[in-house]
Structure formats: C-alpha cells, structure tokens
Design an enzyme around this catalytic site. Structure first.
Site: not given
Ligand code: PGA
Length: 250
Positions: A8, A10, A94, A96, A166, A172, A212
């Site tokens: 992803n 983003k 997601h 976010e 997640e 992140g 992460s």
């Molecule tokens: P990240 O993001 O690997 O940067 O923690 C994962 C995600 O948002 O799917």
C-alpha cells in the site's frame, strides 16, 4: 493456503518511481514469488502501472472507492472506474480512512458491498486504536468492525475477499504486535467470521497482518498458522525490502 502480500503506497509515488518499482520487482523475481502480490498505488498511477504490473505477475488495486456508480460526487472514484483503470482489487476501511478521514463502519460496509458487487476483490481492514487496546477493548472493536462489514454480505468468497488485521498503533510507528498477539486476534477473527458466514468460508479465508511489517520481522509473523499474508505500507515503497518480505513467506 497461498499467502497474499499487499503493498500500500498510500499518498506516495510518481510516474518515475512507480515504473522503476515495477521493473525492479520483476527483476527481483516477482513472477515466481511464493505468494500472491497486490500493489496499491495512488489512483493517478493505476492506468499507467496496472498492465506493467500484470506483466510482472502483480495485481493492482485501488486504496479506496466510493459506493455509487456515477454522479455528482466531486472527487470520488467509483468501483467501475477502478476496474476501467486496470484494478482488480480495492481496500475498504483502512485505518487512515477510518481515523483521519472519519469513515464509519457504515461507510466501510457500503464501500465493501459496492466493490464486491462490481466484481472487484476486496481487502477489509480492521484494527483497534492504542486507547482501545489499553482499555482492553481490542476484541470488542475488531468484532464490531467485522460484524458490521460482513453481516448479510453477498457476493463474497475466499477468492475475492481478504481481511487485514492492522492494529492502528502499529501502523507507521515501528511497533508491531508480537507474532503471538497477531495469531491470537487472527484466530478470533476466523472464529467470528465462521459464525457470520460459515465454517468453510472461514477456514479458507486469508487474513493478513499489517502494521510496520518489514524484512526483519516478516519471517516470524508470516510463519504463524493463522497469518496468511501481510499488508505492507512503508516497506513496500522499496522493491528490495518488499521482495524480502514476500520471500519471507514460508
Ligand atoms: P506500515 O503501514 O507498514 O507503514 O505500518 C501498513 C498499512 O497501513 O497498511
């Protein structure tokens, strides 16, 4: 069951970095990878990259979609538009979008229904906030997210549907759930899904872990029996680290 690894991007990437990434993935052996690979670039790069990605054995998806087919919805992208651009997948819910853009369980449900109905394959993201985790509400929150998304949902099969667990506090941040914690929540998710949709569906459902995930922790996470893949953000921006994660699939 064959694992599925999503990358992803983003709100990152450009024409140049996107093309370079796919070419590098191909050179690193994406075609013979031990898992299904799905790439989620920003919308603007999908038409350019979907075919290139397909030639590298990688499917392409949209990071989001809107639930109407067309109309006066400035700035939104319909499921058909995603397909027309070359996507075969989409992400719904997601964290976010839930927590930065304010998407509710109801909105996530509408997006999931619309995308599946249109013939796209969907990844439903679920996960608890740090405050919910500290208040011992992980199970309650994740269960609510799963039930509101899946109760009575049609057009769904283990081939066109994946859940990504997640934990929001792990996205992140460099923090990850321990493999044991991930395994525990994944097993619960499978149990809840089996009561909503049925045992056979649940047994064949792929549940990704996200938050992460990087080359240094991928092997232990992906080796857990109830973990069937990963949704990778930051570490998917670089083809070397993304392929390292994919090659960590047992
Ligand atoms: P990240 O993001 O690997 O940067 O923690 C994962 C995600 O948002 O799917």
């Amino acid at each position: 069951m064959r694992q599925i690894i999503g990358g992803n991007w983003k709100m990152n990437g450009s024409t140049e970095s996107g093309v370079l990434f796919i070419n590098e993935m191909k050179a690193l052996g994406s075609f013979d990878a031990p898992a299904d690979i799905v790439f989620f670039p920003p919308f603007t790069l999908i038409p350019l990259l979907a075919e290139l990605a397909s030639d590298a054995g990688i499917e392409t998806g949209g990071q989001n979609l809107f639930w109407f087919e067309k109309g006066a919805f400035t700035g939104e992208i319909s499921p058909d538009m995603l397909k027309d651009a070359g996507s075969t997948w989409f992400i719904a819910g997601h964290s976010e979008r839930r927590h930065v853009l304010g998407e509710t369980d109801e909105i996530v449900r509408k997006k999931l229904e619309a995308g599946l109905k249109c013939g796209l394959k969907g990844i439903l993201c679920v996960g608890e906030l740090i405050t919910e985790r500290e208040a011992d509400q992980t199970e309650m929150v994740v269960r609510r997210q799963i039930e509101s998304a899946l109760d009575g949902l049609g057009n769904v099969s283990p081939e066109n549907f994946v859940i990504a667990y997640e934990p929001v506090w792990a996205i992140g941040t460099g923090l990850t759930a321990t493999p044991e914690e991930a395994e525990r929540v994944h097993s619960l998710i499978r149990e809840w899904v089996s009561t909503i949709i049925g045992q056979e569906f649940a047994d064949n459902l792929r549940i990704q872990y996200g938050g992460s995930v990087k080359p240094s922790n991928a092997v232990t996470i992906l080796s857990k029996p109830s973990v069937n893949g990963a949704l990778v953000g930051g570490a998917s921006l670089n083809a070397d680290s993304f392929m390292d994660i994919i090659n960590s699939v047992p």
